[in-house]
Design a protein around this motif. Structure first.
Motif, PDB file in Angstrom:
ATOM      1  N   GLY A   1       0.800  -1.215   0.000  1.00 39.80           N
ATOM      2  CA  GLY A   1       0.000   0.000   0.000  1.00 39.80           C
ATOM      3  C   GLY A   1       0.832   1.263   0.000  1.00 39.80           C
ATOM      4  N   LEU A   2       2.150   1.119   0.210  1.00 41.17           N
ATOM      5  CA  LEU A   2       3.050   2.276   0.140  1.00 41.17           C
ATOM      6  C   LEU A   2       3.652   2.438  -1.255  1.00 41.17           C
ATOM      7  N   ASP A   3       3.214   1.575  -2.170  1.00 41.83           N
ATOM      8  CA  ASP A   3       3.678   1.637  -3.556  1.00 41.83           C
ATOM      9  C   ASP A   3       2.643   2.420  -4.369  1.00 41.83           C
ATOM     10  N   GLU A   4       3.084   3.470  -5.040  1.00 40.89           N
ATOM     11  CA  GLU A   4       2.140   4.304  -5.798  1.00 40.89           C
ATOM     12  C   GLU A   4       1.476   3.516  -6.927  1.00 40.89           C
ATOM     13  N   LYS A   5       2.127   2.472  -7.442  1.00 42.70           N
ATOM     14  CA  LYS A   5       1.504   1.656  -8.480  1.00 42.70           C
ATOM     15  C   LYS A   5       0.308   0.885  -7.910  1.00 42.70           C
ATOM     16  N   THR A   6       0.483   0.349  -6.707  1.00 42.32           N
ATOM     17  CA  THR A   6      -0.624  -0.376  -6.065  1.00 42.32           C
ATOM     18  C   THR A   6      -1.770   0.579  -5.754  1.00 42.32           C
ATOM     19  N   ALA A   7      -1.421   1.741  -5.182  1.00 40.36           N
ATOM     20  CA  ALA A   7      -2.454   2.734  -4.867  1.00 40.36           C
ATOM     21  C   ALA A   7      -3.165   3.186  -6.144  1.00 40.36           C
ATOM     22  N   GLY A   8      -2.397   3.344  -7.218  1.00 38.87           N
ATOM     23  CA  GLY A   8      -3.003   3.745  -8.486  1.00 38.87           C
ATOM     24  C   GLY A   8      -3.957   2.685  -9.015  1.00 38.87           C
ATOM     25  N   ALA A   9      -3.590   1.412  -8.855  1.00 39.16           N
ATOM     26  CA  ALA A   9      -4.473   0.330  -9.283  1.00 39.16           C
ATOM     27  C   ALA A   9      -5.769   0.326  -8.469  1.00 39.16           C
ATOM     28  N   ASP A  10      -5.658   0.635  -7.184  1.00 40.17           N
ATOM     29  CA  ASP A  10      -6.855   0.703  -6.342  1.00 40.17           C
ATOM     30  C   ASP A  10      -7.762   1.861  -6.769  1.00 40.17           C
ATOM     31  N   VAL A  11      -7.145   2.975  -7.154  1.00 40.00           N
ATOM     32  CA  VAL A  11      -7.929   4.108  -7.654  1.00 40.00           C
ATOM     33  C   VAL A  11      -8.644   3.721  -8.942  1.00 40.00           C
ATOM     34  N   TYR A  12      -7.939   3.002  -9.814  1.00 43.15           N
ATOM     35  CA  TYR A  12      -8.547   2.563 -11.067  1.00 43.15           C
ATOM     36  C   TYR A  12      -9.745   1.664 -10.792  1.00 43.15           C
ATOM     37  N   MET A  13      -9.586   0.731  -9.846  1.00 41.65           N
ATOM     38  CA  MET A  13     -10.693  -0.159  -9.496  1.00 41.65           C
ATOM     39  C   MET A  13     -11.875   0.632  -8.938  1.00 41.65           C
ATOM     40  N   ASP A  14     -11.563   1.671  -8.183  1.00 39.24           N
ATOM     41  CA  ASP A  14     -12.626   2.488  -7.598  1.00 39.24           C
ATOM     42  C   ASP A  14     -13.393   3.241  -8.684  1.00 39.24           C
ATOM     43  N   GLN A  15     -12.686   3.658  -9.712  1.00 41.93           N
ATOM     44  CA  GLN A  15     -13.309   4.460 -10.762  1.00 41.93           C
ATOM     45  C   GLN A  15     -13.952   3.619 -11.854  1.00 41.93           C
ATOM     46  N   PHE A  16     -13.379   2.458 -12.150  1.00 36.20           N
ATOM     47  CA  PHE A  16     -13.837   1.687 -13.304  1.00 36.20           C
ATOM     48  C   PHE A  16     -14.225   0.244 -12.988  1.00 36.20           C
ATOM     49  N   GLY A  17     -13.911  -0.225 -11.808  1.00 33.60           N
ATOM     50  CA  GLY A  17     -14.248  -1.594 -11.441  1.00 33.60           C
ATOM     51  C   GLY A  17     -15.566  -1.674 -10.708  1.00 33.60           C
ATOM     52  N   ASP A  18     -15.758  -2.738  -9.942  1.00 29.60           N
ATOM     53  CA  ASP A  18     -16.996  -2.926  -9.192  1.00 29.60           C
ATOM     54  C   ASP A  18     -17.241  -1.781  -8.231  1.00 29.60           C
ATOM     55  N   ALA A  19     -16.177  -1.230  -7.673  1.00 29.15           N
ATOM     56  CA  ALA A  19     -16.347  -0.150  -6.702  1.00 29.15           C
ATOM     57  C   ALA A  19     -16.921   1.103  -7.341  1.00 29.15           C
ATOM     58  N   SER A  20     -16.787   1.205  -8.687  1.00 32.93           N
ATOM     59  CA  SER A  20     -17.320   2.396  -9.366  1.00 32.93           C
ATOM     60  C   SER A  20     -18.834   2.332  -9.485  1.00 32.93           C
ATOM     61  N   ASN A  21     -19.409   1.180  -9.164  1.00 31.30           N
ATOM     62  CA  ASN A  21     -20.860   1.011  -9.180  1.00 31.30           C
ATOM     63  C   ASN A  21     -21.306   0.713  -7.753  1.00 31.30           C
ATOM     64  N   PRO A  22     -21.448   1.746  -6.918  1.00 30.35           N
ATOM     65  CA  PRO A  22     -21.726   1.529  -5.497  1.00 30.35           C
ATOM     66  C   PRO A  22     -23.007   0.744  -5.272  1.00 30.35           C
ATOM     67  N   VAL A  23     -23.095   0.130  -4.103  1.00 27.82           N
ATOM     68  CA  VAL A  23     -24.217  -0.752  -3.805  1.00 27.82           C
ATOM     69  C   VAL A  23     -25.543  -0.015  -3.918  1.00 27.82           C
ATOM     70  N   TRP A  24     -25.599   1.226  -3.467  1.00 29.44           N
ATOM     71  CA  TRP A  24     -26.866   1.963  -3.516  1.00 29.44           C
ATOM     72  C   TRP A  24     -27.343   2.111  -4.963  1.00 29.44           C
ATOM     73  N   GLN A  25     -26.385   2.234  -5.895  1.00 28.10           N
ATOM     74  CA  GLN A  25     -26.747   2.412  -7.298  1.00 28.10           C
ATOM     75  C   GLN A  25     -27.151   1.084  -7.936  1.00 28.10           C
ATOM     76  N   ARG A  26     -26.535   0.008  -7.486  1.00 24.77           N
ATOM     77  CA  ARG A  26     -26.860  -1.307  -8.024  1.00 24.77           C
ATOM     78  C   ARG A  26     -28.287  -1.707  -7.695  1.00 24.77           C
ATOM     79  N   ASN A  27     -28.810  -1.186  -6.608  1.00 21.87           N
ATOM     80  CA  ASN A  27     -30.155  -1.555  -6.185  1.00 21.87           C
ATOM     81  C   ASN A  27     -31.240  -0.685  -6.807  1.00 21.87           C
TER      82      ASN A  27
END
Length: 556
Positions: A174-200
């Motif tokens: 988590g101290l690696d900017e590449k890992t943090a960047g991948a987490d940001v990508y997942m938040d924006q474009f992965g499952d996390a980008s479709n929050p539970v409230w919106q899925r329902n």
């Protein structure tokens, strides 16, 4: 997840935790900035050279990167906790609503969510009483199950997310900017980008009945959450109550226009001028209203040439509802304040409201909608094309279905579709969509075409409406109703199909004023104006079902 856990959950604690991580994120980001400017940048600018400097510089820069990565991870943790809290709030609201409904009906809810009802003590109970009780109990049980499933899904999602971040902290990835960047990508474009409230939420093309069921199932707590947190998804959502749509659309309009009103024209920038041109007329219409009748802003948007839906009177409580679609050259400007000469479309809808209110039987009430949910063609080649009408027809059909879905009365409302000029073509296409087999749209009770150059069908029966429920008003000197076809010698053929006022079409043709003392353009614009003779009163009689529509002979 069980009923007690969800019902008693203190969700404010989750929001507090999310806020704490937000604070840590800001502090770490600031620390990274201070470290870089106060230490790393100074060392880089110190002219320090040699083997030790060569070894130290990457370490200093690496520490800056690690701090930035940590700040990013902390911010994402706060967001995941908040997303879970949002979803749990909605689930808790749904559960509370279902439990309250059960209590009001005298039902009992077990710890597992099973719903039961007391045995009847009335020997003369209606035969279907037991069936109705079971149906109501099953509905409540489904709401409870849905609430528990939603809460469990949110809980599982947060657990998985926190475990992932904990793993990053443990192995220091988590101290690696590449890992943090991948987490940001997942938040924006992965499952996390479709929050539970919106899925329902209901899907984009869900029928308004499904939308209305979703809204009611949220309960007061969940409904208020959406109004407070995501009003943008409600304002144009057919099936959501009119008062809610009006509330969020007015708030959106205020956010757009509030800072502009006090400025002089020369003080406006390009974006503000564009906003004023688009929304200024609606803003002025609402500001000038004295509340009699009340105006409901049921739709607002900047798509295409702009979108707006106004209702004079509340369609959710009215017994008789009309929805008017204007024709070519209609813009947002025609919904603002203006002369009542037939060219202002909001005034036309208001005229129909007043005329229908005067004809409404005792105990009836009226709502008159002007619907600008499509890009009306201009006086150019666009008016010769059917594209705008076909593109707009599904949205109008969905709106009309939503009028029924959100209605609060014990009896279904009487709904009339009214199309003028090019708008009559759109209404004709929307009616065909609603009446075709298997359609999830709900057709109107009556259809009125005025000043029509054709509605896209050859006969009234092609619309699949009940016999006698298709009406047409056409002044003999209205040039639009005589618009010739592109390729046909049929005297009854018009630009968009057969003349709706002809014998071959087979609609009820009501009387209008031919406006013989004026010019043909006047004849085309006066159908919903008091100067159009009996036209307005006849349309009002159709809208209210009060009878007494005056008919005249069909053409041909």
């Amino acid at each position: 997840m069980d009923i007690a856990s969800l019902r008693n959950a203190k969700l404010a604690d989750l929001y507090t935790a999310a806020g704490a991580y937000d604070t840590l994120c800001k502090a770490m980001a600031q620390h990274a900035t201070d470290w870089k400017s106060g230490t790393a940048d100074r060392v880089h600018g110190s002219q320090w050279t040699g083997p030790t400097a060569d070894a130290a510089m990457p370490v200093l820069d690496g520490l800056t990167g690690e701090m930035r990565a940590a700040a990013t991870e902390l911010g994402l943790i706060g967001k995941e906790i908040r997303d879970c809290a949002d979803a749990m709030t909605l689930a808790q609201g749904r559960l509370t609503n279902a439990l309250s409904d059960a209590q009001a009906k005298g039902f009992t809810v077990s710890d597992t969510g099973a719903v039961s009802w007391p045995a009847s003590t009335n020997p003369y109970q209606a035969p279907d009483w037991e069936t109705k009780q079971k149906t109501a109990a099953d509905g409540i049980s489904k709401q409870i199950a849905k609430a528990l499933a939603d809460a469990a899904e949110a809980d599982d999602a947060l657990t998985a997310g926190l475990n992932r971040f904990a793993g990053h902290a443990k192995d220091k990835s988590g101290l690696d900017e590449k890992t943090a960047g991948a987490d940001v990508y997942m938040d924006q474009f992965g499952d996390a980008s479709n929050p539970v409230w919106q899925r329902n939420m209901p899907l984009k093309d869900a029928p308004p009945t499904e939308v209305n069921s979703w809204w009611k199932g949220l309960g007061p707590q969940g409904q208020q959450w959406f109004i407070s947190h995501h009003p943008e998804v409600l304002g144009n959502l057919d099936g959501v109550p009119a008062e809610i749509r009006d509330q969020v659309n007015r708030k959106h309009l205020e956010d757009l226009m509030g800072h502009i009103r006090g400025k002089k024209p020369q003080e406006l920038n390009a974006n503000e001028k564009a906003l004023l041109a688009l929304y200024g007329p609606i803003d002025a219409r609402l500001a000038g209203s004295k509340g009699d009748p009340p105006i409901y802003l049921l739709g607002l948007g900047d798509e295409g040439q702009g979108r707006a839906v106004l209702s004079f009177g509340n369609p959710d409580t009215a017994t008789d509802i009309s929805a008017y679609v204007p024709g070519i050259t209609t813009t947002m400007a025609s919904l603002g304040p203006g002369a009542n000469d037939g060219t202002n479309e909001a005034e036309n809808a208001l005229n129909l409201y007043r005329a229908a209110s005067g004809k409404a039987p005792a105990g009836h009430s009226v709502a008159s909608v002007v619907w600008l949910g499509y890009d009306s063609p201009g006086m150019d080649f666009g008016a010769a094309s059917t594209k705008a009408g076909k593109d707009g027809a599904p949205a109008y059909a969905k709106f009309m279905s939503g009028v029924r879905a959100s209605h609060e009365g014990t009896q279904p409302p009487h709904v009339t579709a009214v199309g003028h000029s090019y708008g009559s073509y759109l209404v004709g296409q929307a009616t065909k969509l609603a009446t075709q087999p298997g359609s999830h749209y709900v057709p109107p009770d009556d259809v009125v075409f005025i000043g029509s150059p054709g509605v896209g069908v050859d006969k009234a029966s092609d619309l699949k409406m009940p016999p006698g429920h298709v009406w047409v008003g056409a002044a003999d000197n209205d040039i639009v109703t005589h618009a010739p076809p592109k390729f046909s010698l049929d005297p009854d053929e018009r630009w968009y199909g057969r003349d709706p006022s002809s014998k071959h079409f087979g609609a009820n043709r009501f009387t209008v004023d031919d406006w013989s003392r004026g010019n043909p353009i006047d004849a085309h614009t006066k159908y919903l104006n008091g100067r159009g003779g009996p036209s307005l009163d006849n349309i009002a009689a159709v809208v209210t079902g009060s009878g007494g529509v005056k008919l005249q002979g069909q053409r041909g």
